[in-house]
Design an enzyme around this catalytic site. Structure first.
Site, PDB file in Angstrom:
ATOM      1  N   CYS A 110       0.812  -1.219   0.000  1.00 40.46           N
ATOM      2  CA  CYS A 110       0.000   0.000   0.000  1.00 40.46           C
ATOM      3  C   CYS A 110       0.845   1.268   0.000  1.00 40.46           C
ATOM      4  O   CYS A 110       0.630   2.178  -0.808  1.00 40.46           O
ATOM      5  CB  CYS A 110      -0.974  -0.012   1.175  1.00 40.46           C
ATOM      6  SG  CYS A 110      -0.227   0.125   2.813  1.00 40.46           S
ATOM      7  N   HIS A 164      -2.766   1.509   6.943  1.00 40.69           N
ATOM      8  CA  HIS A 164      -3.056   1.276   5.523  1.00 40.69           C
ATOM      9  C   HIS A 164      -3.310   2.613   4.843  1.00 40.69           C
ATOM     10  O   HIS A 164      -3.868   3.532   5.449  1.00 40.69           O
ATOM     11  CB  HIS A 164      -4.279   0.377   5.365  1.00 40.69           C
ATOM     12  CG  HIS A 164      -4.505  -0.092   3.961  1.00 40.69           C
ATOM     13  ND1 HIS A 164      -3.672  -0.984   3.318  1.00 40.69           N
ATOM     14  CD2 HIS A 164      -5.470   0.233   3.063  1.00 40.69           C
ATOM     15  CE1 HIS A 164      -4.116  -1.195   2.084  1.00 40.69           C
ATOM     16  NE2 HIS A 164      -5.204  -0.470   1.910  1.00 40.69           N
ATOM     17  N   HIS A 176      -5.898   1.476  -4.223  1.00 43.07           N
ATOM     18  CA  HIS A 176      -4.879   1.036  -3.264  1.00 43.07           C
ATOM     19  C   HIS A 176      -4.402  -0.368  -3.600  1.00 43.07           C
ATOM     20  O   HIS A 176      -4.994  -1.073  -4.413  1.00 43.07           O
ATOM     21  CB  HIS A 176      -5.447   1.071  -1.841  1.00 43.07           C
ATOM     22  CG  HIS A 176      -6.545   0.060  -1.590  1.00 43.07           C
ATOM     23  ND1 HIS A 176      -6.663  -0.645  -0.423  1.00 43.07           N
ATOM     24  CD2 HIS A 176      -7.587  -0.368  -2.360  1.00 43.07           C
ATOM     25  CE1 HIS A 176      -7.711  -1.449  -0.464  1.00 43.07           C
ATOM     26  NE2 HIS A 176      -8.285  -1.294  -1.637  1.00 43.07           N
TER      27      HIS A 176
END
Length: 209
Positions: A110, A164, A176
């Protein structure tokens, strides 16, 4: 020779099979750290919806008539920083998630994905980890109701406030690299899983639309 079904029996059988197909348990948004089976038909529908969304926003499709330019690929050029970033990010759809990955050949995680996008489109080198990106002093904190394409969006997916990160693309959606076994994709922040785990957003001054 098999017996032929009467018309009423055939209709009833079709109705029962349709009801059975619709009676399966509904699946919620996938957890980034838990593998989920993918259905081809669902993926195709999602891809069509995404393509329509991007076309409506003007981020894909043919170059406007009259500008004298030629379309180089499926993703066409854009002129401002935020759209350029989103546009470039869409070119990475389908790249595999790899923990610690920093490039297309190796794969991306990510924060590796967001770092690569910011460096390529804005010339801004972000820290490597999602938490470090969230705390970077040169980025501006943005309220959720003021999100714009190109903003970094953060989530608590591993019992850490900024564990994240993705890039907001508009209309409540973000792109993402979600988890091991998955690929770079677009998801809806308004889905229950992501909505309750959202922890903040950051904007690079140079990425303002």
């Amino acid at each position: 020779m098999p017996a032929r079904l009467s018309l009423p029996s055939l209709v009833l059988a079709l109705l029962l099979s349709t009801s059975a197909a619709q009676a399966g348990p509904k699946q919620g948004p996938p957890h980034p750290d838990a593998a989920q089976p993918a259905a081809a038909s669902a993926s195709q529908a999602e891809g069509n919806a995404l393509e329509r969304f991007l076309q409506e926003r003007g981020w894909t499709g043919p170059v406007a008539e009259g500008d004298g330019s030629l379309e180089e690929d499926w993703l066409t050029p854009v002129r401002d920083g935020a759209k350029r970033m989103v546009h470039a990010a869409m070119g990475f759809l389908g790249v595999p998630y790899v923990r610690g990955g920093n490039d297309v050949e190796q794969g991306l995680d990510c924060s590796g994905f967001t770092r690569l996008m910011f460096e390529r489109t804005l010339g801004l080198v972000l820290p490597r980890r999602a938490e470090e990106q969230a705390r970077l002093s040169t980025l501006v904190t943005i309220p959720r109701d003021q999100l714009k394409p190109g903003d970094l969006v953060f989530f608590n997916t591993m019992r850490r406030t900024f564990s994240h990160v993705g890039i907001y693309v508009g209309e409540g959606k973000f792109i993402h690299a979600p988890r091991a076994g998955a690929v770079v994709r677009v998801e809806d922040m308004r889905a229950a899983y992501w909505s309750k785990r959202f922890t903040g957003a950051r904007r690079a001054p140079t990425a303002s639309p």
